[in-house]
Write an enzyme that holds these catalytic residues in place. Sequence first.
Site, PDB file in Angstrom:
ATOM      1  N   ARG A  10       0.825  -1.221   0.000  1.00 52.24           N
ATOM      2  CA  ARG A  10       0.000   0.000   0.000  1.00 52.24           C
ATOM      3  C   ARG A  10       0.856   1.266   0.000  1.00 52.24           C
ATOM      4  O   ARG A  10       0.464   2.289  -0.552  1.00 52.24           O
ATOM      5  CB  ARG A  10      -1.011   0.003   1.150  1.00 52.24           C
ATOM      6  N   SER A  37      -5.165   4.785   5.995  1.00 51.16           N
ATOM      7  CA  SER A  37      -5.108   3.336   5.793  1.00 51.16           C
ATOM      8  C   SER A  37      -4.803   2.976   4.344  1.00 51.16           C
ATOM      9  O   SER A  37      -4.024   2.066   4.078  1.00 51.16           O
ATOM     10  CB  SER A  37      -6.430   2.688   6.202  1.00 51.16           C
ATOM     11  N   GLU A  58     -19.342   6.675   0.625  1.00 52.91           N
ATOM     12  CA  GLU A  58     -18.655   6.084  -0.521  1.00 52.91           C
ATOM     13  C   GLU A  58     -19.458   6.176  -1.807  1.00 52.91           C
ATOM     14  O   GLU A  58     -18.904   6.352  -2.894  1.00 52.91           O
ATOM     15  CB  GLU A  58     -18.311   4.622  -0.221  1.00 52.91           C
ATOM     16  N   PHE A  83     -15.722  -1.714   0.613  1.00 51.95           N
ATOM     17  CA  PHE A  83     -16.581  -0.569   0.310  1.00 51.95           C
ATOM     18  C   PHE A  83     -16.432  -0.160  -1.158  1.00 51.95           C
ATOM     19  O   PHE A  83     -17.393   0.286  -1.784  1.00 51.95           O
ATOM     20  CB  PHE A  83     -16.265   0.600   1.247  1.00 51.95           C
TER      21      PHE A  83
HETATM   22  C1  LIG Z   1     -19.097   2.085   5.151  1.00 55.41           C
HETATM   23  C2  LIG Z   1     -17.859   2.244   5.941  1.00 55.41           C
HETATM   24  N1  LIG Z   1     -16.908   3.094   5.528  1.00 55.41           N
HETATM   25  C3  LIG Z   1     -15.753   3.210   6.216  1.00 55.41           C
HETATM   26  C4  LIG Z   1     -15.524   2.475   7.339  1.00 55.41           C
HETATM   27  C5  LIG Z   1     -14.200   2.574   8.070  1.00 55.41           C
HETATM   28  N2  LIG Z   1     -14.355   3.288   9.335  1.00 55.41           N
HETATM   29  C6  LIG Z   1     -14.534   2.629  10.499  1.00 55.41           C
HETATM   30  S1  LIG Z   1     -14.782   3.643  11.797  1.00 55.41           S
HETATM   31  C7  LIG Z   1     -14.635   5.017  10.813  1.00 55.41           C
HETATM   32  C8  LIG Z   1     -14.791   6.386  11.403  1.00 55.41           C
HETATM   33  C9  LIG Z   1     -16.082   6.497  12.132  1.00 55.41           C
HETATM   34  O1  LIG Z   1     -16.223   7.762  12.697  1.00 55.41           O
HETATM   35  P1  LIG Z   1     -17.401   8.014  13.723  1.00 55.41           P
HETATM   36  O2  LIG Z   1     -18.689   7.555  13.117  1.00 55.41           O
HETATM   37  O3  LIG Z   1     -17.343   9.429  14.131  1.00 55.41           O
HETATM   38  O4  LIG Z   1     -17.084   7.004  14.881  1.00 55.41           O
HETATM   39  P2  LIG Z   1     -16.431   7.245  16.321  1.00 55.41           P
HETATM   40  O5  LIG Z   1     -15.681   8.550  16.298  1.00 55.41           O
HETATM   41  O6  LIG Z   1     -17.569   7.316  17.246  1.00 55.41           O
HETATM   42  O7  LIG Z   1     -15.565   6.076  16.554  1.00 55.41           O
HETATM   43  C10 LIG Z   1     -14.394   4.645   9.492  1.00 55.41           C
HETATM   44  C11 LIG Z   1     -14.215   5.585   8.376  1.00 55.41           C
HETATM   45  C12 LIG Z   1     -16.544   1.583   7.735  1.00 55.41           C
HETATM   46  N3  LIG Z   1     -16.405   0.780   8.811  1.00 55.41           N
HETATM   47  N4  LIG Z   1     -17.690   1.496   7.040  1.00 55.41           N
END
Ligand SMILES: Cc1ncc(C[n+]2csc(CCOP(=O)(O)OP(=O)(O)O)c2C)c(N)n1
Lengths: 350, 297
Positions: A10, A37, A58, A83
């Site tokens: 990556r 990532s 997405e 995704f």
């Molecule tokens: C559809 C999707 N896109 C991306 C992700 C990767 N991902 C996991 S957690 C996250 C950030 C989430 O942020 P938030 O909703 O604010 O959660 P918190 O700060 O409460 O952990 C991402 C982008 C995912 N799990 N699902």
Amino acid sequence: MSIGVRESIRDAFGDALVELGRKDPRVVVLDADLAESTRSAKFAKQFPARFIECGIAEQNMVGVAAGLASVGFVPFVTTFCVFASKRVYDQVSISVAYPRLNVKVCGAYTGLFTGKTGATHQAIEDLALMRAVPNMTVIEPIDAREAALAVRYAARTPGPVYLRIARDAYPVISDPAAEQACDAERDGGANGLPRFMKARTLADGDDVAIIAMGTMVHAALAARDALREKGVVPRVVAVSCLKPIDEAGIVEAAAETGAVVTVENHSIIGGLGGACAEVLGEQCPVPLKRVGIRDVFGESGSDADLARKYGLTADHIAQACLEVLATKAGRGGVGGSARIERAGACRREL
Amino acid sequence: MEQCTYLSVTQLPDVARRVRHHILSMIHASGAGHPGGSLSCVEILVTLYFREMRVSPTDPRWPDRDRFVLSKGHASATLYSVLAERGFFPVDELLTFDVIDSRLQGHVDMTKTPGVDMSTGSLGQGLSAACGMALGAKLGKQEFRVYCLLGDGESQEGQIWEAAMFAGNRALDNLTAIVDYNKVQLCGPVAQVMPLEPYTDKWRSFGWSVVEVDGHDFEQLISGFRRARETRGAPTVLVAHTVKGKGVSFMEGQAKWHSRPIADDEFERALEEIGLPQARRAFGADLLTDGAGGGKR
Ligand SMILES: Cc1ncc(C[n+]2csc(CCOP(=O)(O)OP(=O)(O)O)c2C)c(N)n1
């Protein structure tokens, strides 16, 4: 990059995006809150104005990329494989592939190896999905060098491309000559593809052909070493481009060895195993075994534990080779003589 | 079988401390996980499972139980810790988190873990499932309520707003969404990545009743849930203002602690800050008092 040294795939992908950004002002990168990532953050750092953070959305991101492509940009969309394929499948199909727009859909974290996140982040269906979309090119590099080549190839080839990028570091084993050749071969060789996009032999052998995709070539090579100690010498063939698949190369490997084992970090349905079964079923039927995830969802665990439980180790590949050899023509398998004739026939056609 | 037992408000902080201790231990042991968003929703989940929801640890599939959907499925460590404390499975099992063959997956899996009502991990999908459960309760003339925890970053997903529109249209007043509004997502502050404000206006315009609370304040959470229960004809969203990484100073408000392993020395420091829970044992039935508050319908 020197041969055999482990390099992060990556990171090579992210660096290649930066290099591309330097050369071509039309290149833009879109990500959905995963730039660290996917390593598209490298591009974001160098070219903040051409990096478009879309937030966790997405489907919208793919639509925006389609629009950007329609007005002349070359968008690379980056997120996790799951995704980039499943979440946005209709957007990729209808907004990108159908109008043949110049969008490069890049998925990071391949197959089961996604860092303990479990089934929801494991991409075991993306190859099958993307392969089924008309106009789509599907590529998974075997190492860091090929990841860079794939980015370059995607950028200069008009139309939709799905790039599947592994998370971890693997030894660099691809042919250094392919790197120079890639640009020289821009209009392709005999079948219109640069060398790294063709099925190519990584290690010789005539007893059985192990046709492997992406980072699974490394396990395939280890399986070959183990089998040689038992007096069986498999040929290892790498396929980095699943679509358009190098039919002639696959038929050649099958015809010359008489038995095939496919290996992929993906479901055995619809990916490399599916594609090879289709090609060989029509053109050169030989005994075939598919190594991959056997139509089940994965789970959380270390990569090593997952590979053991879901059948992706060198041992599993070696075992599949022995099983397929037992049914191979001339080795006492059922219908042996008919198979000898058939394999002979596709050899003559080559 | 119905089991409506609840802790008094003064007992909740100790449960929260224990839950934080479990979360850190699990992520430290597994070498993977999501500390930031797990620590920010501790009080919300503790309030739900120890004050608000009608559930039965001895009968996790009790058909009339209230349902909970962890739409931000990466906060699995918090839900597992709360479920274990509530008696759904042994606390000792928590350390199998993320290990092959474990019932405790990186993202929650309803087919594996007792007490988990919906499988999630791909953000944006949970609220739709919660709508289906709430609609099902109405169609089936059942009394149970449905709760759904969302991330703020998660609410950038279009599907969240499809679900919001659905719930508003269907007047799902048995549905309560809670937004863990910790202002930080994976790559940085929500306000930089993709701003949500004016956030409460968005929910209102989709037909929701909105209650803003301090998501670390038990009294406010309890009264917020009460207001949601008393609201008729509209779904309610609790916009819970929280701090990502709450309780561990060097994790608080930091995107880099969204998802990352916890090193040994960081683990030690974090535990010190949280303070050792008074009792290491899970709350058994003996420590649960009959519902003085939230659980009454
Ligand atoms: C559809 C999707 N896109 C991306 C992700 C990767 N991902 C996991 S957690 C996250 C950030 C989430 O942020 P938030 O909703 O604010 O959660 P918190 O700060 O409460 O952990 C991402 C982008 C995912 N799990 N699902």
